[in-house]
Design a protein around this motif. Structure first.
Motif, PDB file in Angstrom:
ATOM      1  N   ALA A 268      41.086  40.259  33.571  1.00  0.00           N
ATOM      2  CA  ALA A 268      41.202  40.824  34.920  1.00  0.00           C
ATOM      3  C   ALA A 268      40.051  41.784  35.207  1.00  0.00           C
ATOM      4  N   PRO A 269      39.562  41.813  36.443  1.00  0.00           N
ATOM      5  CA  PRO A 269      38.591  42.846  36.820  1.00  0.00           C
ATOM      6  C   PRO A 269      39.211  44.236  36.658  1.00  0.00           C
ATOM      7  N   ARG A 270      38.365  45.241  36.475  1.00  0.00           N
ATOM      8  CA  ARG A 270      38.837  46.594  36.175  1.00  0.00           C
ATOM      9  C   ARG A 270      38.535  47.544  37.341  1.00  0.00           C
ATOM     10  N   LEU A 272      39.843  48.596  40.273  1.00  0.00           N
ATOM     11  CA  LEU A 272      39.785  48.248  41.695  1.00  0.00           C
ATOM     12  C   LEU A 272      39.967  49.519  42.535  1.00  0.00           C
ATOM     13  N   TRP A 288      34.989  46.976  42.432  1.00  0.00           N
ATOM     14  CA  TRP A 288      35.635  46.925  41.122  1.00  0.00           C
ATOM     15  C   TRP A 288      34.584  46.694  40.042  1.00  0.00           C
ATOM     16  N   PRO A 291      35.229  42.046  34.471  1.00  0.00           N
ATOM     17  CA  PRO A 291      36.116  42.020  33.296  1.00  0.00           C
ATOM     18  C   PRO A 291      35.350  42.364  32.016  1.00  0.00           C
ATOM     19  N   ARG A 337      44.406  42.765  45.685  1.00  0.00           N
ATOM     20  CA  ARG A 337      44.149  42.480  44.267  1.00  0.00           C
ATOM     21  C   ARG A 337      42.970  41.531  44.168  1.00  0.00           C
ATOM     22  N   SER A 350      43.830  41.621  38.825  1.00  0.00           N
ATOM     23  CA  SER A 350      43.730  43.057  38.580  1.00  0.00           C
ATOM     24  C   SER A 350      45.008  43.759  39.014  1.00  0.00           C
ATOM     25  N   ASP A 351      45.096  45.056  38.737  1.00  0.00           N
ATOM     26  CA  ASP A 351      46.193  45.855  39.297  1.00  0.00           C
ATOM     27  C   ASP A 351      46.103  45.838  40.814  1.00  0.00           C
TER      28      ASP A 351
END
Length: 829
Positions: A268-270, A272, A288, A291, A337, A350-351
Motif C-alpha cells: 500500500a502507498p504510505r 496519504l 502520498w 510503497p 484512498r 492505503s489507509d
C-alpha cells in the motif's frame, strides 16, 4: 570452417604484394618442434594430428596429405620397407624394419615394435589441475570433478567419460528451462540424465537471489522432470539449479539458469495526506509516499473517493504520487484512498482519509510529544492547537527488521487530548510514529516523530523446518527462553508477509498441521513480551502419500561388527512388497554403503554386517522411491581388553605381559598392534609409552615412591577415534630411598637368604624319613620270616598257627593261619 581459419593463423604471410611485382604469398619458417598432438609439415609449420590424411591440404606444401593409406588398405598399419629406405613422408622402424606414415610419429600409440616412433617426443604440457579438478589424460585441459562421468564429453580425448564406476558416475539434468505464468508461479522443466535409475533417485531444486552465496533447497520428493516454484519473491532475479539425489548420494552440479520472477502486487502507498486549495472550491488535493515494496514497476496509481453516507466509490488515475479531485460538492465530507498498480494488478489500498470541502478552512496536524521511552516501551502525548473539535486520533507505529517487510501497529483513540504508553516493543529498534486527528471537518494532515528504543536488540531465532508426513511440519528453533514465540506460515512469499497463518507456543519446537501436497514458507519470532526480529524463512514441500518415512527406527542389538536394526512400515498393513533403501555412512572413514531389502511386513528387522569394532555410523532408512528418511547414529562395541595383564620386575626395568587379543577376538589382527599408556599418580600425568605388535613391552626409568597405572589396549586408529577397551594394572612395588635397581638387587639377596635354607631343611627331613622307614621295614620282614619258619611242618608242607600256641590252650574259636607252602596260599580263617 573455424578449424581451417585456425590453421591459417598458424602461418605468417606477407600480403598484398607490390604493384610492380608478381609475388606469391610465402610462409615463414615454422618451429623446430610442435606441441603434443600436432603434426609438423615439411615446411616447418604445425597442424593438428587429426587433420593429417583427412582429405584436406592443411600444410602449405600438402605434406599432411602425402603418403596416406589408400582406401583399399586403409586399415594397414605399415608398409614393408623398400630397399631398406623410407621416403621423406614416412618414418622408419628399426626392429623390425618397416615404414609408417609420419603422422603416426609421436601420436601417443606405439606403432613400431621397439617403440622407436614414440621415443624422444616433445613432452606434454605441464598443466597442473587443482585438487577439485580432473586432468584429461592428454594433459590438455582441467575440468571440475562434477563434470567427470556426467554423460557429457568435456575432454577432447573423451577420458572424462572412461572407466566410470557407480562411485564416479555423476547424474546431471539436461536442458533445464523455465517459464512463468501470470499468477507468479515459475515452472521448471528438464531432461532426465542418461542412465539414471529413476526408481531410486529424486530431484532437489536449489535457488538463491543473485548476489547471495547461500542456496535454499526445495525437495520435490519426486522423480518427475518438472516442478512448480510458488515460493519465490516477485520481481527478483534468481539463480536456479536442479540436482539429482540417489539414496544417500547427492550428485552436485554447478550448472544453473538465471530467471526473473514476474511482478507481484505492490504494498500500500504510505502517508496519504489530504488538503484544500485556498483559491478553489470543491477540490481536494492528495499526495502520498510510494510503497516500501513495489514488487515491480509502478505503472500508475488508482485514487478512489466516496461521499459521506454513500456506498459508491468513484475513481481516477494518477501518474505520480499527487492528485487533484475536482468537481466535488462544497461543505461535504469525502473519504479518499489510493493504491499502486503494476503489471500484476492493483495492490493493497492505503489507509482511508477524510476531509470536508469548506473553502478557506484548514485543519492543522496534531502535535506529538515524546514523554519517555525505554527498552520495550514509549510514552507520548497528542494535542491539537485549533478551535476545530477533535473526535479522536489514529496513530501508526512503523518499524522494520529486514528488507522483506515494514511492520505496523495501528492504535485508535477518542478525545481531544491523549497521553498513552505503548508496550511490547523491541530494544534498540527505530520506530516511526505517524498520527492524525479525526475532526468534524475530516482528517488532519499527518504528524511524524521518530524514537530509537534503548538497550540491545535480541537476536533473531534460527529456524529449521521439515515435513514428517503428508500434513505435518516439525519446526525447531533456537532463541531466548521464557518468551512466547509466534510461528507464521503461508503458501506464497507475499502471503507470508501480508496475511500469514499463525500459532503461538512458549517452547522451542512445534508440529504444525497443514494441507497436503503444498509448498509452505515458515518463519518464527518472539511475540511476547516484545515483537522480536523474525527468523529467515524456510521452505517446506509436503510429502506425498507414497513417500512417507519408515516409522520408529531403532537398534535392537549392537555388536562389534554387526548391528540389528528394526523399523515399522510407513503405513499400516502394506498390501505389496515395499523396497527399502538402507544407507550406512561411516562417520570416521567418511565412506558410504547402501543396501536394499524388500518386505510387506508391518515390522522389518535387518542385520548390518562388516562394521568395524568401535566405529561410528549414521544409518538412514527410506523407501526405495526416495521417500523421506528415518535415521539413527550408532557406535559399535569396541574390541575387548587384553587378558592376563601381568608385570615382571627386572634389575633396571619392568616387563608387561598379556595374552594375544587374537585368541578371543577373531576380528583382531596382530599387525594392528597394541598401545601402552601410563598414569603417574604422584605427578598426576598420563603418558603414551608407545605401541608394539608383540605381547610384551619393556618400561624403564621408573621413579621410586611413585604409584603407576599401566593400560594396554588395541592400537587406536584414525586419530584415536577407534580404540579397544584398555586392560588396567596398578603397580606400586617401588619403595623409597635407593634407586630401583639397587632395591631390586637387595630384595633378590634377601629372598635367596631365606628360601635356600628352608629348601635344604625340607630335603634333609625327607631323606631322614625315608631311611627310618626303610630300616623298620627290613626289621619287620626279618622277624616275621623267623617266626614263620619256627611253625613250619614238613609233613603238612605248611606252617600252622593258632592263638594258643604260646599258651598251650585249645581254643576252637581262635583264628587259624595256614599257608607259606609252595602251592597253597596263606589263608586266615
Amino acid at each position: 570452417m573455424i578449424s581451417r581459419l585456425a590453421a591459417a593463423q598458424s602461418c605468417a604471410c606477407h600480403w598484398p604484394p607490390s604493384a610492380d611485382s608478381h609475388i606469391l604469398p610465402f610462409s615463414t619458417p615454422g618451429p623446430s618442434t610442435c606441441l603434443p598432438n600436432y603434426y609438423r609439415c615439411s615446411s616447418g609449420t604445425c597442424v593438428m594430428d587429426t587433420w593429417v590424411c583427412d582429405g584436406y591440404r592443411d600444410c602449405a606444401d600438402g605434406s599432411d596429405e602425402e603418403a596416406c593409406p589408400s582406401l583399399a588398405n586403409v586399415t594397414a598399419a605399415s608398409t614393408p620397407t623398400q630397399l631398406g629406405r623410407c621416403d621423406r613422408f614416412e618414418f622408419e622402424c628399426h626392429q623390425p624394419k618397416k615404414c609408417i606414415p609420419n603422422w603416426k610419429r609421436c601420436d601417443g600409440h606405439q606403432d613400431c615394435q621397439d617403440g622407436r616412433d614414440e621415443a624422444n617426443c616433445p613432452t606434454h604440457s605441464t598443466l597442473t589441475c587443482m585438487s577439485r579438478e580432473f586432468q584429461c589424460e592428454d594433459g590438455e585441459a582441467c575440468i571440475v570433478l562434477s563434470e567427470r562421468c556426467d554423460g557429457f564429453l568435456d575432454c577432447s580425448d573423451e577420458s572424462d567419460e572412461k572407466a566410470c564406476s557407480d562411485e564416479l558416475t555423476v547424474y546431471k539434468v539436461q536442458n533445464l528451462q523455465w517459464t512463468a505464468d501470470f499468477s507468479g508461479d515459475v515452472t521448471l522443466t528438464w531432461m532426465r540424465p542418461k542412465k539414471m535409475p529413476s526408481a531410486s533417485c529424486v530431484y532437489n531444486v536449489y535457488y538463491r537471489v543473485v548476489g547471495e552465496s547461500i542456496w535454499k533447497t526445495l525437495e520435490t520428493h519426486s522423480n518427475k522432470t518438472n516442478t512448480v516454484l510458488k515460493v519465490l519473491k516477485p520481481d527478483t532475479t534468481y539463480q536456479v539449479k536442479v540436482q539429482v539425489q540417489c539414496l544417500s548420494k547427492a550428485h552436485n552440479t554447478n550448472d544453473f539458469v538465471t530467471l526473473r520472477t514476474p511482478e507481484g502486487l505492490p504494498d500500500a502507498p504510505r502517508n496519504l495526506q489530504l488538503s484544500l486549495p485556498r483559491e478553489a472550491e470543491g477540490v481536494i488535493v492528495g499526495h502520498w509516499a510510494p510503497p516500501i515494496h513495489t514488487h515491480g514497476l509502478i505503472r500508475e496509481y488508482i485514487v478512489e473517493y466516496s461521499r459521506s453516507g454513500s456506498k459508491m466509490w468513484a475513481s481516477q488515475r494518477a501518474a505520480s504520487n499527487f492528485t487533484e479531485i475536482k468537481n466535488l460538492l462544497v461543505n461535504t465530507l469525502y473519504t479518499v484512498r489510493v493504491a499502486a498498480v503494476t503489471s500484476r494488478g492493483i495492490g493493497n489500498w492505503s489507509d482511508s482519509k477524510s476531509i470536508t470541502t469548506i473553502k478557506g478552512k484548514v485543519i492543522p496536524p496534531p502535535d506529538i510529544h515524546i514523554d519517555s521511552y525505554g527498552e520495550n516501551y514509549l510514552s507520548f502525548t497528542l494535542t491539537m492547537e485549533s478551535d476545530i473539535k477533535v473526535n479522536g486520533y489514529v496513530v501508526n507505529l512503523f518499524w522494520a527488521f529486514d528488507t522483506h517487510k515494514q511492520e505496523r501497529r495501528t492504535l485508535n483513540f477518542r478525545g481531544s487530548i491523549l497521553s498513552h504508553k505503548v508496550g511490547n516493543l523491541t530494544a534498540h529498534t527505530s520506530y516511526e510514529i505517524s498520527a492524525w486527528a479525526k475532526t468534524d471537518l475530516g482528517d488532519s494532515p499527518l504528524a511524524f516523530e521518530h524514537v530509537m528504543t534503548r538497550g540491545v536488540r535480541p537476536p533473531a531465532p534460527s529456524l529449521k523446518a521439515k515435513a514428517i508426513n503428508q500434513t505435518a511440519v516439525e519446526c525447531t528453533w533456537t532463541g531466548p527462553r521464557n518468551v512466547v514465540y509466534g510461528i507464521f506460515y503461508a503458501t506464497s512469499f507475499l502471503d507470508l508477509y501480508r496475511n500469514p497463518k499463525s500459532l503461538t507456543t512458549s517452547l522451542h519446537n512445534k508440529t504444525v498441521i497443514v494441507s497436503k501436497d503444498e509448498q509452505y514458507l515458515f518463519l518464527v519470532r518472539v511475540v511476547v513480551p516484545y515483537q522480536g526480529p523474525s527468523s529467515d524463512y524456510v521452505v517446506v514441500k509436503m510429502i506425498p502419500d507414497s513417500r512417507l518415512p519408515p516409522r520408529h527406527l531403532h537398534v535392537v542389538h549392537t555388536g562389534k561388527t554387526s548391528v540389528v536394526i528394526k523399523w515399522e512400515s510407513p503405513y499400516d498393513s502394506p498390501d505389496q512388497d515395499l523396497l527399502y533403501a538402507i544407507a550406512v555412512k561411516d562417520l570416521i572413514r567418511k565412506t558410504d554403503r547402501s543396501y536394499k531389502v524388500k518386505s510387506r511386513n508391518s515390522t522389518v528387522e535387518y542385520t548390518l554386517n562388516k562394521l568395524e569394532p568401535g566405529g561410528k555410523y549414521h544409518i538412514i532408512v527410506q523407501l526405495g522411491n526416495m521417500s523421506k528418511d528415518s535415521s539413527i547414529k550408532i557406535t559399535t562395541v569396541s574390541l575387548s581388553a587384553p587378558d592376563a595383564l601381568k608385570i615382571i620386575t627386572e634389575n633396571d626395568h619392568v616387563l608387561l605381559f598379556w595374552k594375544s587379543l587374537a585368541l578371543k577376538e577373531k576380528h583382531f589382527n596382530e599387525s594392528r598392534g597394541y598401545e601402552i599408556h601410563m598414569f603417574d599418580s604422584a605427578m598426576n600425568i598420563t603418558a603414551y609409552l608407545g605401541n608394539t605388535t608383540d605381547n610384551f613391552f619393556k618400561i624403564s626409568n621408573l621413579k621410586m615412591g611413585h604409584n603407576y597405572t599401566f593400560t594396554v589396549q588395541a592400537r587406536c586408529l584414525f586419530g584415536s577415534q577407534i580404540c579397544g577397551e584398555p586392560a588396567i594394572l596398578l603397580y606400586d612395588e617401588l619403595g623409597s630411598g635407593a634407586d630401583a635397581s639397587a632395591t631390586q638387587a637387595a630384595r633378590s639377596t634377601d629372598v635367596a637368604a631365606v628360601v635356600v635354607p628352608i629348601l635344604f631343611l625340607i630335603l634333609l627331613s625327607l631323606g631322614v624319613g625315608f631311611a627310618i622307614l626303610y630300616t623298620k621295614h627290613r626289621r619287620l620282614q626279618s622277624s616275621f620270616t623267623a617266626f614263620a619258619n619256627s611253625h613250619y611242618s614238613s609233613r603238612l608242607g605248611s606252617a600252622i598257627f593258632s592263638s594258643g600256641d604260646d599258651l598251650g590252650e585249645d581254643d576252637e574259636d581262635a583264628p587259624m593261619i595256614t599257608g607259606f607252602s609252595d602251592d597253597v596260599p596263606m589263608v586266615i580263617a
